[in-house]
Design a protein around this motif. Sequence first.
Motif, PDB file in Angstrom:
ATOM      1  N   GLU A 282       0.800  -1.218   0.000  1.00 52.34           N
ATOM      2  CA  GLU A 282       0.000   0.000   0.000  1.00 52.34           C
ATOM      3  C   GLU A 282       0.838   1.275   0.000  1.00 52.34           C
ATOM      4  O   GLU A 282       0.459   2.277  -0.619  1.00 52.34           O
ATOM      5  CB  GLU A 282      -0.939  -0.002   1.204  1.00 52.34           C
ATOM      6  N   VAL A 285       1.558   2.515  -3.471  1.00 52.36           N
ATOM      7  CA  VAL A 285       0.490   2.914  -4.390  1.00 52.36           C
ATOM      8  C   VAL A 285       0.525   4.414  -4.667  1.00 52.36           C
ATOM      9  O   VAL A 285       0.589   4.844  -5.829  1.00 52.36           O
ATOM     10  CB  VAL A 285      -0.882   2.456  -3.868  1.00 52.36           C
ATOM     11  N   LEU A 304      -6.353   5.994  -2.751  1.00 52.91           N
ATOM     12  CA  LEU A 304      -6.605   4.921  -1.784  1.00 52.91           C
ATOM     13  C   LEU A 304      -8.023   4.953  -1.233  1.00 52.91           C
ATOM     14  O   LEU A 304      -8.431   4.050  -0.496  1.00 52.91           O
ATOM     15  CB  LEU A 304      -5.616   5.036  -0.621  1.00 52.91           C
ATOM     16  N   ALA A 307     -10.386   1.982  -2.003  1.00 55.27           N
ATOM     17  CA  ALA A 307     -10.066   0.788  -1.212  1.00 55.27           C
ATOM     18  C   ALA A 307     -10.600   0.923   0.207  1.00 55.27           C
ATOM     19  O   ALA A 307     -11.101  -0.056   0.788  1.00 55.27           O
ATOM     20  CB  ALA A 307      -8.552   0.566  -1.185  1.00 55.27           C
ATOM     21  N   ALA A 341      -5.753  -7.383  -6.877  1.00 55.30           N
ATOM     22  CA  ALA A 341      -5.420  -5.964  -6.688  1.00 55.30           C
ATOM     23  C   ALA A 341      -3.921  -5.725  -6.836  1.00 55.30           C
ATOM     24  O   ALA A 341      -3.488  -4.813  -7.558  1.00 55.30           O
ATOM     25  CB  ALA A 341      -5.892  -5.504  -5.308  1.00 55.30           C
ATOM     26  N   THR A 342      -3.112  -6.528  -6.157  1.00 48.75           N
ATOM     27  CA  THR A 342      -1.661  -6.334  -6.245  1.00 48.75           C
ATOM     28  C   THR A 342      -1.166  -6.619  -7.660  1.00 48.75           C
ATOM     29  O   THR A 342      -0.264  -5.938  -8.160  1.00 48.75           O
ATOM     30  CB  THR A 342      -0.931  -7.231  -5.234  1.00 48.75           C
ATOM     31  N   VAL A 345      -1.951  -3.575  -9.892  1.00 49.67           N
ATOM     32  CA  VAL A 345      -1.013  -2.467  -9.684  1.00 49.67           C
ATOM     33  C   VAL A 345       0.326  -2.789 -10.333  1.00 49.67           C
ATOM     34  O   VAL A 345       0.948  -1.942 -10.983  1.00 49.67           O
ATOM     35  CB  VAL A 345      -0.839  -2.156  -8.188  1.00 49.67           C
ATOM     36  N   LEU A 358      -5.207   1.061 -11.852  1.00 45.52           N
ATOM     37  CA  LEU A 358      -4.611   0.964 -10.522  1.00 45.52           C
ATOM     38  C   LEU A 358      -5.644   1.269  -9.439  1.00 45.52           C
ATOM     39  O   LEU A 358      -5.789   0.513  -8.473  1.00 45.52           O
ATOM     40  CB  LEU A 358      -3.426   1.921 -10.421  1.00 45.52           C
ATOM     41  N   TRP A 362      -7.048  -1.461  -7.010  1.00 48.99           N
ATOM     42  CA  TRP A 362      -6.710  -1.427  -5.587  1.00 48.99           C
ATOM     43  C   TRP A 362      -7.958  -1.450  -4.710  1.00 48.99           C
ATOM     44  O   TRP A 362      -7.904  -1.868  -3.553  1.00 48.99           O
ATOM     45  CB  TRP A 362      -5.848  -0.213  -5.262  1.00 48.99           C
ATOM     46  N   ALA A 365      -8.487  -4.725  -3.229  1.00 50.54           N
ATOM     47  CA  ALA A 365      -7.712  -5.050  -2.031  1.00 50.54           C
ATOM     48  C   ALA A 365      -8.504  -4.699  -0.776  1.00 50.54           C
ATOM     49  O   ALA A 365      -8.541  -5.463   0.196  1.00 50.54           O
ATOM     50  CB  ALA A 365      -6.381  -4.297  -2.046  1.00 50.54           C
TER      51      ALA A 365
END
Length: 453
Positions: A282, A285, A304, A307, A341-342, A345, A358, A362, A365
């Motif tokens: 994280e 990101v 973020l 998420a 999610a990872t 990214v 992205l 994310w 996640a």
Amino acid sequence: MTAGSAPPTSVWRGPYLWVTVGAVAMIFLAATQALAVTTVMPVVSADLDGGALYAVAFAATLATSVVGMVAAGAWCDRGGVLAPLTTSVALFVIGLVLAGVATSMEVLVVGRLIQGLGTGGQTVALYVVVARFYPPAMHGRVFAAFSAAWVVPSLIGPVLAGAVAEFLHWRWVFLGVAALTLAAFTAVVLRLHGLPLGTDDPSRARIGLRLSLAVAVAAGALALSLAGELGAYALIAVAVSVAVIILAIRPLLPARTLRSGRGLPSVVLMRGLIAAALFGGEIYVPYLLIDEFAFSPTWAGLGLTAAAIMWAVAADVSGRFGDRLGNTRIAVFGVAQLAAATAAVGATALWHLSPTVLVVGWALAGGGMGLMYPRLTVLTLAYSTPHNQGFNSSALSISDALGSAVSIAVLGLVFTALGGGQAAFSAVFAITTVVALVALVPGMRLGHAREAI
């Protein structure tokens, strides 16, 4: 059930209301403060001329939180919960006040060390409060509220902290949280005072040994977080630190945790692995959005937000329908979202895809973590008895903290070794994707305890 014999209705009603309000507020304030410090620490460091101790100011709290977790867990197992909770809150507030009035970076770091003891102990003690005050059928709802309390600050914490530092002073980021924490704690303690929240069979575990091991784990975590400053000796420092952590942590976790034993050991191990995957990745990101896509810091932080919202929504779903979904489905769905999610990214960094990929990716996640996090806490208490609720709660928190710490340190070394840029970002998220997928191993071994009531 200690709160009364009436059938459970809602954690926000009747005898549960003020304990829920106070406990959720305490979690919220701790999370807000952690995010706020990240925002204002550059200002603090410049004001106190403490650039050399910048990283230590963050690592100190994480390291000593492990000691607080073990101490509070052992104390809860040997008797009631109000004394360890009160002591933890007192340490948290003292640390905040000391940091808030600090005139040098050295004093601020001491405050952060004390604050960490309180942070770790407070979390574990609140878990035990849930176990002993609420009926099992309510545990999912309570932990969903706790999970949301950790997520919501990510929406407002950085902006609020920046405003406080700009229009008041950075000191109020510490002092304000201290005052509000005391108010929230008062709501909890007034309702719990006089209730029989102890255990009829106190644990006789060797607290001195457990505390010594916790100190060793904390020292290893602190050394690991500072390994990147050692240049050519960084890898040696990482290896030694990890070895110390592994040797010292085993007695602090349920037996067979590191081998993913069925039941509670896998619950604790899975928590550490998903924390490593999410929190390790994280921090890169917003860095990726700024470095590769020229986002401003404000817009990168907002990346973020999706998420965070998905975490809160999924946590509510987990709390309401977790028993119906079942532990295996939650593990599979949660890990799938986290790994996707990872991977999204990492693909964005590798092929320079649209940043929309992205941000949307994310969000998955957050959804995966919202499903898994509260459910793993519910399972931990379901596998516990009154005389080991403290130990098991502290084990879960330790796994969480150390999974994050080890991941952040190792990924930092990888990122630095590759010199930053596209290849480094891709490598970081490739590693976190693998870690997320590995979490499926304990995820398939969670079993069922007494959570479905």
